[in-house]
Design a protein around this motif. Structure first.
Motif, PDB file in Angstrom:
ATOM      1  N   GLY A  87       9.530 -32.247  80.120  1.00 29.87           N
ATOM      2  CA  GLY A  87       8.850 -31.575  81.225  1.00 29.87           C
ATOM      3  C   GLY A  87       7.558 -32.304  81.535  1.00 29.87           C
ATOM      4  N   GLY A  88       6.706 -31.691  82.335  1.00 34.00           N
ATOM      5  CA  GLY A  88       5.429 -32.310  82.687  1.00 34.00           C
ATOM      6  C   GLY A  88       5.527 -33.107  83.976  1.00 34.00           C
ATOM      7  N   VAL A 131       4.649 -36.230  84.995  1.00 36.71           N
ATOM      8  CA  VAL A 131       5.216 -37.585  85.040  1.00 36.71           C
ATOM      9  C   VAL A 131       6.693 -37.557  84.676  1.00 36.71           C
ATOM     10  CG1 VAL A 131       5.031 -39.932  84.141  1.00 36.71           C
ATOM     11  CG2 VAL A 131       2.973 -38.565  84.444  1.00 36.71           C
ATOM     12  N   ASP A 167      11.938 -30.351  74.869  1.00 40.44           N
ATOM     13  CA  ASP A 167      11.273 -29.062  74.658  1.00 40.44           C
ATOM     14  C   ASP A 167      11.478 -28.179  75.873  1.00 40.44           C
ATOM     15  OD1 ASP A 167       7.828 -29.163  75.682  1.00 40.44           O
ATOM     16  OD2 ASP A 167       9.461 -30.331  76.478  1.00 40.44           O
ATOM     17  N   ARG A 212       9.770 -24.503  77.789  1.00 45.25           N
ATOM     18  CA  ARG A 212       8.846 -23.381  77.850  1.00 45.25           C
ATOM     19  C   ARG A 212       9.703 -22.110  77.773  1.00 45.25           C
ATOM     20  NH1 ARG A 212       5.792 -26.248  82.950  1.00 45.25           N
ATOM     21  NH2 ARG A 212       5.285 -28.189  81.890  1.00 45.25           N
ATOM     22  N   ASN A 225      11.174 -26.118  82.074  1.00 49.32           N
ATOM     23  CA  ASN A 225      11.475 -27.540  82.251  1.00 49.32           C
ATOM     24  C   ASN A 225      12.868 -27.724  82.836  1.00 49.32           C
ATOM     25  OD1 ASN A 225       8.983 -28.234  81.224  1.00 49.32           O
ATOM     26  ND2 ASN A 225       9.741 -28.429  79.131  1.00 49.32           N
ATOM     27  N   GLY A 251       6.748 -36.777  77.761  1.00 51.66           N
ATOM     28  CA  GLY A 251       5.449 -36.808  78.407  1.00 51.66           C
ATOM     29  C   GLY A 251       4.387 -36.746  77.312  1.00 51.66           C
ATOM     30  N   LEU A 252       3.139 -37.002  77.702  1.00 55.84           N
ATOM     31  CA  LEU A 252       2.059 -37.034  76.700  1.00 55.84           C
ATOM     32  C   LEU A 252       0.914 -36.147  77.168  1.00 55.84           C
ATOM     33  CD1 LEU A 252       0.744 -38.247  74.126  1.00 55.84           C
ATOM     34  CD2 LEU A 252      -0.097 -40.125  75.589  1.00 55.84           C
ATOM     35  N   GLY A 253       0.511 -35.228  76.314  1.00 52.95           N
ATOM     36  CA  GLY A 253      -0.618 -34.365  76.667  1.00 52.95           C
ATOM     37  C   GLY A 253      -1.951 -35.036  76.368  1.00 52.95           C
ATOM     38  N   HIS A 301      -0.238 -34.376  72.301  1.00 51.17           N
ATOM     39  CA  HIS A 301       1.042 -33.709  71.990  1.00 51.17           C
ATOM     40  C   HIS A 301       2.172 -34.408  72.737  1.00 51.17           C
ATOM     41  CE1 HIS A 301       0.550 -31.249  75.797  1.00 51.17           C
ATOM     42  NE2 HIS A 301       1.856 -31.409  75.800  1.00 51.17           N
ATOM     43  N   ALA A 318       6.526 -33.461  73.553  1.00 50.39           N
ATOM     44  CA  ALA A 318       7.424 -32.300  73.577  1.00 50.39           C
ATOM     45  C   ALA A 318       6.535 -31.054  73.477  1.00 50.39           C
ATOM     46  CB  ALA A 318       8.471 -32.400  72.471  1.00 50.39           C
ATOM     47  N   ARG A 331       7.319 -21.642  72.917  1.00 54.50           N
ATOM     48  CA  ARG A 331       8.151 -22.780  73.343  1.00 54.50           C
ATOM     49  C   ARG A 331       9.207 -23.081  72.295  1.00 54.50           C
ATOM     50  NH1 ARG A 331       5.376 -26.953  76.456  1.00 54.50           N
ATOM     51  NH2 ARG A 331       3.840 -26.036  77.860  1.00 54.50           N
ATOM     52  N   LYS A 363      -5.272 -39.162  79.797  1.00 54.54           N
ATOM     53  CA  LYS A 363      -4.361 -39.474  78.685  1.00 54.54           C
ATOM     54  C   LYS A 363      -4.811 -40.702  77.903  1.00 54.54           C
ATOM     55  CE  LYS A 363      -1.932 -36.217  80.452  1.00 54.54           C
ATOM     56  NZ  LYS A 363      -0.552 -36.312  80.897  1.00 54.54           N
TER      57      LYS A 363
HETATM   58  O1  LIG Z   1       6.595 -28.551  78.548  1.00 55.51           O
HETATM   59  C1  LIG Z   1       5.787 -29.444  78.800  1.00 55.51           C
HETATM   60  O2  LIG Z   1       4.726 -29.256  79.380  1.00 55.51           O
HETATM   61  C2  LIG Z   1       6.108 -30.866  78.448  1.00 55.51           C
HETATM   62  O3  LIG Z   1       7.221 -31.042  77.781  1.00 55.51           O
HETATM   63  C3  LIG Z   1       4.917 -31.514  77.813  1.00 55.51           C
HETATM   64  O4  LIG Z   1       5.170 -32.202  76.615  1.00 55.51           O
HETATM   65  C4  LIG Z   1       4.400 -32.472  78.867  1.00 55.51           C
HETATM   66  O5  LIG Z   1       5.323 -33.562  78.977  1.00 55.51           O
HETATM   67  C5  LIG Z   1       3.038 -33.006  78.560  1.00 55.51           C
HETATM   68  O6  LIG Z   1       2.168 -31.898  78.392  1.00 55.51           O
HETATM   69  C6  LIG Z   1       2.521 -33.908  79.700  1.00 55.51           C
HETATM   70  O7  LIG Z   1       2.521 -33.161  80.887  1.00 55.51           O
HETATM   71  P1  LIG Z   1       1.839 -33.802  82.238  1.00 55.51           P
HETATM   72  O8  LIG Z   1       2.628 -35.087  82.488  1.00 55.51           O
HETATM   73  O9  LIG Z   1       2.062 -32.776  83.287  1.00 55.51           O
HETATM   74  O10 LIG Z   1       0.410 -34.075  81.904  1.00 55.51           O
END
Ligand SMILES: O=C(O)[C@H](O)[C@@H](O)[C@H](O)[C@H](O)COP(=O)(O)O
Length: 248
Positions: free
Chosen positions: A43-44, A46, A74, A76, A86, A149-151, A155, A157, A186, A209
């Motif tokens: 999800g996310g 990008v 992952d 939500r 997602n 994706g990367l928080g 984080h 997933a 989640r 990021k």
């Molecule tokens: O459920 C989620 O939100 C994603 O799986 C989470 O891991 C996401 O990929 C990152 O938080 C990056 O999200 P952005 O690309 O929106 O910053």
């Protein structure tokens, strides 16, 4: 565990298009070789943009999907069809527009109840679905590519710094409570499940990021930076735009 490679792009849009283009080539190669292709979605922002770019590539080249299985890294834990799930966003960005057999799309369970233990049962259900698909060869099927994706807190997933799921070294799927990124509950693949993927692709764009990317490519502990533990069995690729790679 593979040493990370870095692919730099100008911005998030070029990142999504470049990753989608390489992914499309891998999917087509698998079809040519007559084998299934197991793709783990994220999800996310990008991640979903990359799925939309993959849809465009697929429609442009008439890509076949009969050999492809879609999984999630992952989810939500929300009711079926919730716009924040997602799965919902992946269906809108990609799945609704491709000819993939419905039984080869494997969403994580939705939350249609209220009790705390429901997420644990959902994690168990997904673990069982993964094991069935693995056909006795292990806990999960051989993932070809796992998108992450990367928080900004590093984080991936739904494995967040300081939460217990980061350290899970047996189960393939865990329930996550008290997520700092809403919603609080989640479901997530664990790092040991992610690490079985042939390739792990981390998708990160934007200056927020940059520190997480730096940590992810350092020897930081997975408790401080879960992304530092996200490595593919064969390849690990960090897809970064200029802003996200600014601290490298
Ligand atoms: O459920 C989620 O939100 C994603 O799986 C989470 O891991 C996401 O990929 C990152 O938080 C990056 O999200 P952005 O690309 O929106 O910053």
């Amino acid at each position: 565990m593979s040493e990370p490679e870095i692919v730099r792009t100008i911005d998030a849009e070029q990142l999504a298009q470049s990753a989608a283009s390489r992914l499309a080539k891998l999917i087509v190669s698998a079809e040519t070789e007559g084998r299934d292709f197991h793709l783990v979605l994220t999800g996310g922002g990008v991640g979903i943009r990359t799925l939309a770019a993959l849809r465009d590539e697929a429609l442009a080249c008439g890509m076949k999907w009969s050999h492809v299985h879609l999984w999630w890294g992952d989810e939500r834990f929300l009711p079926e069809g919730d716009p924040e799930r997602n799965e919902t966003q992946a269906r809108e960005a990609l799945i609704a527009d491709i000819d993939i057999p419905a039984h080869q799309v494997h969403p994580m369970p939705s939350s249609d109840g209220t009790d705390h233990a429901e997420a644990e049962r959902a994690a168990t259900t997904y673990s069982q679905a993964l094991a069935v698909a693995a056909r006795g060869k292990g806990p999960v099927p051989e993932f070809d590519v796992c998108l992450l994706g990367l928080g900004p807190d590093a984080h991936v997933a739904s494995l967040f710094p300081g939460l217990p799921g980061v350290h899970e070294d047996e189960a393939a799927v865990v329930a996550v409570h008290d997520s700092p990124k809403p919603p609080p509950t989640r479901i997530s693949l664990t790092l040991c499940a992610i690490g079985t993927a042939r390739q792990v692709w981390v998708l990160a764009a934007g200056e927020s990021k940059a520190e997480a990317v730096r940590l992810g490519l350092s020897d930081a502990s997975v408790d401080r930076a879960p992304v530092a533990g996200a490595r593919g069995a064969e390849r690990t690729v960090f897809w970064l735009d200029q802003a996200a790679s600014a601290q490298l």
